[in-house]
Design an enzyme around this catalytic site. Structure first.
Site, short mmCIF file in Angstrom:
data_model
loop_
_atom_site.label_atom_id
_atom_site.label_comp_id
_atom_site.label_asym_id
_atom_site.label_seq_id
_atom_site.Cartn_x
_atom_site.Cartn_y
_atom_site.Cartn_z
N GLY A 1 0.82 -1.21 0.00
CA GLY A 1 0.00 0.00 0.00
C GLY A 1 0.85 1.25 0.00
CB ALA A 2 4.28 1.74 -1.02
N GLY B 1 -0.57 8.09 1.14
CA GLY B 1 -0.85 8.08 2.57
C GLY B 1 0.29 7.57 3.43
CB ILE B 2 0.21 5.47 6.51
CG1 ILE B 2 -0.75 6.38 7.30
CG2 ILE B 2 1.22 4.86 7.46
CD1 ILE B 2 -1.59 5.63 8.32
N GLY B 3 1.58 4.52 3.86
CA GLY B 3 2.54 3.63 3.20
C GLY B 3 3.60 4.39 2.42
CB SER C 1 -7.37 0.13 13.42
OG SER C 1 -8.31 1.08 13.92
CE1 TYR D 1 -14.80 0.19 13.09
CE2 TYR D 1 -16.91 -0.72 13.81
CZ TYR D 1 -16.14 0.37 13.41
OH TYR D 1 -16.71 1.62 13.33
#
Length: 300
Positions: free
Chosen positions: A56-57, A60-62, A155, A182
């Site tokens: 997931g790069a 965002g975070i990745g 999470s 979740y």
């Protein structure tokens, strides 16, 4: 300048007051993060000669994690589903870190065929992997590295999930969009503990971490009502760089050498996860079901 302009001209309508309050609150949030979060700049870990894989790069975070790892000298494999978006991310990271050593790998994590193909390519391209963020499919390469870390991005909302192995096959009680999220994070947290147990003594550690509430493009997958609420709160929650901080802590901090099977909060503190994620019998059952579904019990 905007704030000074409002003050100096004595424009104190409701809109101006609200703007000032938002500005001050956002500033206080940033200062709080700066004072209370792990300081990445004080970490001297050098990754020269190391190989890292980040899923997931593309954004965002990745992407933020990949950029920091590359800045520290790691050879970073950007595992992306969309090749075009992956190439854009690679170019942007390369522009920010001129000497970055980057490689793009295409994988659709919803397809076992794609995952197997990616794993085979990865093992040929990188016999030794020292850091794996959010993907535990290449443990053999990690073990050959002698010392390596697996970091699973979980999470805090995993506490609202529950474990039903029938969900792994699309059966079981129907889940809403939020419940899917979740429950998947709870499964990931439970899986982390079992993988850590199975890799004891190999030099490979496995931990999960909550990055915090982060405003990223993943919000586009939520219903419009949630997207609107996230937009309203975007002034006060983490940006991708701040969200990457806890992940980088678990990936880089020298004081975590040998620490495995733990769940870290967004404040970089070891925290007990949901009771279901602490149950070794549940974790072992989940592992066995996953092995059977992925046919790893038939792999060479």
């Amino acid at each position: 300048m905007l704030l000074w302009s409002l003050v100096s001209t004595h424009v104190w309508g409701p809109g101006s007051v609200l703007l000032i309050l938002v500005f001050l609150l956002r500033l206080s949030v940033r200062l709080w993060y700066k004072c209370h979060l792990w300081d990445l700049q004080h970490c001297c870990t050098d990754l020269t000669g190391k190989t890292a894989v980040v899923t997931g790069a593309t954004s965002g975070i990745g992407k933020a994690v990949s950029q920091e790892l590359a800045r520290r000298g790691a050879r970073v494999i950007l595992a992306c589903r969309n090749r075009e978006r992956g190439q854009w991310a690679l170019a942007e990271i390369q522009a920010a870190s001129k000497d970055a050593c980057l490689l793009l790998g295409e994988v659709d994590l919803s397809s076992m065929a794609s995952i197997r193909s990616f794993a085979q390519w990865l093992l040929q391209e990188c016999p030794e992997i020292h850091l794996l963020v959010n993907n535990a499919a290449v443990c053999g390469a990690l073990q050959r590295a002698g010392s390596a870390r697996v970091v699973n991005v979980s999470s805090f909302m995993h506490t609202s999930g529950y474990i039903d192995e029938e969900h792994l096959t699309g059966a079981g009680r129907p889940l809403t969009f939020n419940q899917n999220y979740y429950c998947s994070k709870l499964l990931l947290t439970s899986f982390t503990g079992e993988l850590a147990r199975r890799l004891q003594g190999t030099g490979v550690t496995v931990n999960s971490v909550h990055p915090g509430v982060v405003y990223t493009k993943i919000m586009n997958q939520f219903p419009w009502s949630y997207r609107f609420l996230f937009w309203l709160s975007s002034f006060f929650i983490k940006d991708p760089q701040q969200g990457a901080n806890p992940i980088l802590y678990v990936s880089l901090a020298k004081e975590l050498d040998g620490i495995s099977g733990k769940y870290f909060s967004s404040s970089c503190v070891i925290t007990l996860p949901h009771k279901a994620a602490q149950d070794p019998h549940v974790a072992q059952s989940l592992w066995n079901a996953s092995v059977k579904l992925t046919h790893l019990n038939k792999a060479d």
